[in-house]
Design an enzyme around this catalytic site. Structure first.
Site, PDB file in Angstrom:
ATOM      1  N   ARG A   1       8.783   1.272  -5.620  1.00 11.70           N
ATOM      2  CA  ARG A   1       8.497   0.250  -6.620  1.00 11.70           C
ATOM      3  C   ARG A   1       9.074  -1.107  -6.227  1.00 11.70           C
ATOM      4  NH1 ARG A   1      11.333  -0.637 -11.169  1.00 11.70           N
ATOM      5  NH2 ARG A   1      12.292   1.437 -11.108  1.00 11.70           N
TER       6      ARG A   1
ATOM      7  N   TYR B   1     -14.330 -14.845 -17.023  1.00 14.47           N
ATOM      8  CA  TYR B   1     -14.211 -13.392 -17.131  1.00 14.47           C
ATOM      9  C   TYR B   1     -13.583 -12.999 -18.463  1.00 14.47           C
ATOM     10  CZ  TYR B   1     -13.171  -8.571 -15.817  1.00 14.47           C
ATOM     11  OH  TYR B   1     -13.102  -7.198 -15.772  1.00 14.47           O
TER      12      TYR B   1
ATOM     13  N   ASP C   1      -8.199 -18.861 -11.315  1.00 11.23           N
ATOM     14  CA  ASP C   1      -8.799 -17.591 -10.909  1.00 11.23           C
ATOM     15  C   ASP C   1      -9.868 -17.918  -9.869  1.00 11.23           C
ATOM     16  OD1 ASP C   1     -10.225 -15.227 -10.607  1.00 11.23           O
ATOM     17  OD2 ASP C   1     -10.080 -14.669 -12.715  1.00 11.23           O
TER      18      ASP C   1
ATOM     19  N   LYS D   1     -12.848  -7.427  -5.077  1.00 14.54           N
ATOM     20  CA  LYS D   1     -14.134  -8.037  -4.739  1.00 14.54           C
ATOM     21  C   LYS D   1     -14.194  -8.355  -3.243  1.00 14.54           C
ATOM     22  CE  LYS D   1     -15.014  -8.125  -9.251  1.00 14.54           C
ATOM     23  NZ  LYS D   1     -13.787  -7.666  -9.915  1.00 14.54           N
TER      24      LYS D   1
END
Length: 368
Positions: free
Chosen positions: A49, A101, A170, A195
């Protein structure tokens, strides 16, 4: 000495220039949750982590493209969430795109607004004229998904800086190969690496990039405390995608431009949007700040039924959501609740041969 080579060349040889004789040329997948750590922690790896060598190598590769510090996340939305939770507190005011989005707004409505964050939605095209007085953070998305509107990043960044606002861009629709928000004045760039960066529709990933260490430190802390870590397997697949990023983006952009050009003036479609078209309302701004116009073309047919029929008939477009993969895809975005006409189609171009994709698209517009 300044490296004379492009970011892509440096990315491709980032590892090969540093390995010793007998070491693997390909990036190893270090699948370990724990590491040898006798005594007190000393900054090396000790638990997954907190850090993983495979993940960190990919962060460095994306950092070469962004020319910034990068923190990798297991999805684009977790990257966006990290910025929200790292920097917003009860009573803060923020601006968010009203036409980008939808999940970013959904997260704010479900989690941040009930905690006392004041959220105002602004249309992408209106951001440069928005009032930033007292705004802690602003999230823009340009080109917007799915409507493909554009805002002037440099102009918005200037207003944000004057007001003391953290500007987050973004950049998923464009990718850092086509548009560089940090160069244009944004404080933070986020992207769904699911993407174009990964490019094969087989993993979820996202990243946050910034050249401001004070902004990145709480993002990195939030990832560690929240456990929003990427698996080394997914990081490796993202690494493989990055190696062909430039080639795939170039073909997808060429396909999108060809599709948009072919549909321009076609009486069977309306509301055509593609920032690369000279007649598009966003073209003037896009031309100033983009090196390529992305893989997405949007347009409308007369009804939802007509749009679904087009998608069903198209032999080279998968009926699927998302974009940035090697296969073209299309969907009626109204099914997700976007504020679009019933016959609105988001057409995401892949890497099929250009002539084939154009011919298949025009043929699919013909009713049976």
């Amino acid at each position: 000495m300044t490296n004379p080579y492009s970011p892509i060349s440096r990315l491709l040889h980032h590892r090969t220039q540093r390995i010793s004789k007998g070491e693997p040329a390909a990036l190893p997948i270090i699948a370990s949750s724990t590491f040898h750590q006798p005594g007190d922690p000393d900054g090396t790896h000790f638990y997954g982590r907190n850090g993983n060598p495979t993940v960190e190598e990919v962060e460095e590769e994306i950092g070469i493209i962004e020319d910034a510090d990068v923190v990798l996340f297991p999805s684009g939305m977790s990257a966006i969430a990290s910025v929200f939770y790292a920097h917003l507190r009860p009573g803060d005011r923020m601006l968010v795109h009203s036409d980008g989005y939808y999940n970013a707004r959904a997260l704010l409505a479900a989690q941040l607004e009930p905690m006392g964050v004041h959220v105002q939605a602004v249309a992408t095209a209106d951001f440069a004229a928005a009032d930033f007085t007292g705004v802690k953070l602003a999230l823009i998305e340009t080109p917007s998904n799915p409507g493909l509107d554009v805002c002037d990043i440099a102009a918005v960044a200037a207003k944000a800086k004057s007001a003391g606002t953290i500007l987050v861009a973004d950049n998923t629709t464009a990718s850092p190969l086509c548009q560089r928000p940090l160069d244009l004045g944004a404080d933070i760039s986020v992207m769904a690496d699911t993407k174009a960066m990964a490019g094969h529709s087989d993993i979820l990933a996202g990243h946050v990039a910034s050249r401001n260490g004070a902004l990145m430190a709480p993002v990195r802390t939030w990832r560690r405390l929240a456990g929003a870590v990427v698996s080394p397997f997914d990081a490796y697949l993202l690494h493989r995608g990055l190696e062909t990023l430039e080639l795939r983006v170039a073909r997808a952009n060429a396909n999108a431009m060809a599709i948009a050009t072919a549909l321009s003036g076609d009486p069977r479609v309306s509301g055509l949007r593609y920032p690369g078209l000279a007649g598009d309302p966003a073209h003037a701004v896009a031309r100033r700040q983009m090196k390529g116009y992305g893989p997405i073309v949007s347009f409308c047919l007369e009804s939802r039924e007509a749009a679904e029929g087009f998608i069903e008939r198209h032999p080279l477009a998968a009926a699927a959501t998302s974009f940035g993969g090697v296969h073209s895809s299309a969907e009626c975005r109204i099914r997700w609740g976007d504020r679009v006409p019933a016959g609105f189609i988001r057409f995401a171009c892949g890497v099929e041969p250009v002539a084939d994709l154009v011919a298949a698209t025009l043929a699919a517009l013909d009713k049976p």
